[in-house]
Write an enzyme that holds these catalytic residues in place. Structure first.
Site, PDB file in Angstrom:
ATOM      1  N   LEU A 108     -21.866  -1.098   0.973  1.00  0.00           N
ATOM      2  CA  LEU A 108     -20.233  -0.748   0.925  1.00  0.00           C
ATOM      3  C   LEU A 108     -20.136  -0.048  -0.254  1.00  0.00           C
ATOM      4  CD1 LEU A 108     -17.539  -1.276   2.110  1.00  0.00           C
ATOM      5  CD2 LEU A 108     -17.353  -3.514   0.742  1.00  0.00           C
ATOM      6  N   ASP A 157       0.982  -0.236  -2.705  1.00  0.00           N
ATOM      7  CA  ASP A 157       2.285   0.033  -3.135  1.00  0.00           C
ATOM      8  C   ASP A 157       2.990  -1.528  -3.125  1.00  0.00           C
ATOM      9  OD1 ASP A 157       4.202   1.419  -4.452  1.00  0.00           O
ATOM     10  OD2 ASP A 157       4.878   2.099  -2.541  1.00  0.00           O
ATOM     11  N   SER A 211      -2.351   6.602 -10.325  1.00  0.00           N
ATOM     12  CA  SER A 211      -2.324   7.989 -10.064  1.00  0.00           C
ATOM     13  C   SER A 211      -2.058   8.823 -11.431  1.00  0.00           C
ATOM     14  CB  SER A 211      -1.106   8.410  -9.078  1.00  0.00           C
ATOM     15  OG  SER A 211      -0.006   7.937  -9.876  1.00  0.00           O
ATOM     16  N   THR A 212      -2.306  10.133 -11.359  1.00  0.00           N
ATOM     17  CA  THR A 212      -1.818  10.691 -12.534  1.00  0.00           C
ATOM     18  C   THR A 212      -0.521  10.790 -12.821  1.00  0.00           C
ATOM     19  OG1 THR A 212      -1.561  12.866 -11.149  1.00  0.00           O
ATOM     20  CG2 THR A 212      -3.584  12.544 -12.405  1.00  0.00           C
ATOM     21  N   GLU A 213       0.485  10.553 -11.959  1.00  0.00           N
ATOM     22  CA  GLU A 213       1.961  10.285 -12.061  1.00  0.00           C
ATOM     23  C   GLU A 213       2.388   8.953 -12.851  1.00  0.00           C
ATOM     24  OE1 GLU A 213       0.530  11.130  -9.391  1.00  0.00           O
ATOM     25  OE2 GLU A 213       1.277  13.417  -9.010  1.00  0.00           O
ATOM     26  N   ASN A 254       3.863  -3.848  -5.958  1.00  0.00           N
ATOM     27  CA  ASN A 254       3.643  -4.807  -6.813  1.00  0.00           C
ATOM     28  C   ASN A 254       4.638  -5.003  -7.686  1.00  0.00           C
ATOM     29  OD1 ASN A 254       0.690  -5.408  -6.077  1.00  0.00           O
ATOM     30  ND2 ASN A 254       0.072  -3.296  -7.285  1.00  0.00           N
ATOM     31  N   PHE A 312       1.119   7.978 -15.209  1.00  0.00           N
ATOM     32  CA  PHE A 312       1.074   7.810 -16.951  1.00  0.00           C
ATOM     33  C   PHE A 312       2.648   7.985 -17.336  1.00  0.00           C
ATOM     34  CE2 PHE A 312      -3.371   8.913 -16.283  1.00  0.00           C
ATOM     35  CZ  PHE A 312      -3.904   8.396 -17.345  1.00  0.00           C
ATOM     36  N   HIS A 339       1.211  -6.980 -10.630  1.00  0.00           N
ATOM     37  CA  HIS A 339      -0.047  -6.577 -10.560  1.00  0.00           C
ATOM     38  C   HIS A 339      -1.201  -7.538 -10.375  1.00  0.00           C
ATOM     39  CE1 HIS A 339       1.399  -2.408 -11.260  1.00  0.00           C
ATOM     40  NE2 HIS A 339       2.344  -2.843 -12.237  1.00  0.00           N
TER      41      HIS A 339
END
Length: 304
Positions: free
Chosen positions: A146, A33, A78-80, A35, A82, A50
């Site tokens: 990894l 969180d 996240s979906t939010e 950017n 969008f 970003h």
């Protein structure tokens, strides 16, 4: 001169933190969180925040490889998200596409045995991002040193809702009995990405919330959380080491609590045949302070 003092001080603090860490968590999940706020603070375009954040992500993977972390899940989109302006979304998608292809072709990714997977509502993503996901997953499918999970178009509620619907369809079709639904049944219906529960969640940018991130894998495991104020592009190795120290301290506290509960149960029952409590006490006896450990050893012959 001042820069040299800072460099020396940073190196000394890093060495101190490394000396305080006995081991790394297996699975670290990161909410990257800040950017955009970083870009505004620096007087730059949002897109530059970003881009610099993507550089921090590359450094994080190096730190995880160095410290022995086995799995990393990155909350990338996240979906939010969008709901953001179209130009911001398109830039992020361009950057994700670029980085997925770069990672998939990087020698250090192959040398380190990194397996790349994407988790989320893939049907919501542009075709160019889906193509890059397919490319990265195919190029790294044979590795398991990894695991790198990229959460794209991800939402924890959406993941759990999708799993619930899949299970309900199986029951309705007669393929599954309701009484046979268990933890493994639900886990098999989640996004195919994380291979183990989350041990540590790290969030940058100052907010103290986990934002619907990996609720099944993190909350069910009571994952440790580390919130810090640096924006993601400012996140440094010492911040990551402090996060791991937080996880380790929590694990030590948890082990001590388990040992004390088991010891109290054995004493309360007064029966050496209480097998489960005795097994727990033997397993976690080393977490007790020395005086309590010696007393328990004398009472119950726990020492090897």
């Amino acid at each position: 001169m001042l820069d040299r003092v800072r460099t020396v001080g940073y190196a000394a603090y890093e060495r101190l933190l490394r000396s305080e860490i006995g081991g790394a968590p297996d699975h670290v999940a990161v909410i990257m969180d800040g950017n955009r706020r970083y870009a505004r603070k620096e007087g730059e375009e949002t897109t530059e925040g970003h881009r610099e954040g993507a550089q921090t992500t590359e450094q994080l993977l190096d730190w995880c490889d160095e410290l022995g972390v086995r799995e990393v899940t990155l909350y990338t989109f996240s979906t939010e998200n969008f709901d953001r302006p179209a130009e911001q979304r398109e830039f992020i998608f361009d950057l994700v596409e670029e980085k997925l292809r770069t990672f998939a072709d990087a020698d250090r990714v192959h040398d380190a045995g990194v397996c790349i997977r994407a988790i989320g509502e893939r049907e919501m993503l542009p075709d160019r991002v889906l193509d890059a996901i397919d490319y990265a997953e195919a190029k790294t499918a044979g590795y398991d040193a990894l695991n790198l999970n990229i959460a794209l178009a991800y939402g924890g509620r959406a993941e759990l809702l999708g799993a619930a619907r899949d299970v309900a369809r199986s029951v309705q079709a007669g393929e599954l009995e309701p009484d046979d639904v268990d933890v493994d049944t639900v886990a098999e219906s989640l996004y195919q990405g994380p291979t183990r529960d989350v041990d540590l969640i790290v969030r940058t940018g100052g907010d103290e919330r986990t934002s619907n991130f990996l609720p099944w894998h993190a909350n069910g495991n009571e994952a440790a959380t580390f919130f810090c104020t640096p924006y993601w592009p400012e996140f440094r190795k010492i911040d990551f080491l402090r996060a791991i120290r937080t996880y380790q301290n929590r694990q030590e506290s948890w082990r001590t609590t388990r040992a004390r509960r088991a010891l109290a149960l054995v004493r309360a029952v007064g029966d050496r045949d209480v097998s489960q409590a005795m097994a727990t006490l033997r397993r976690f006896r080393d977490a007790l302070p020395s005086a309590e450990r010696e007393q328990a050893d004398e009472e119950y012959e726990l020492a090897d």
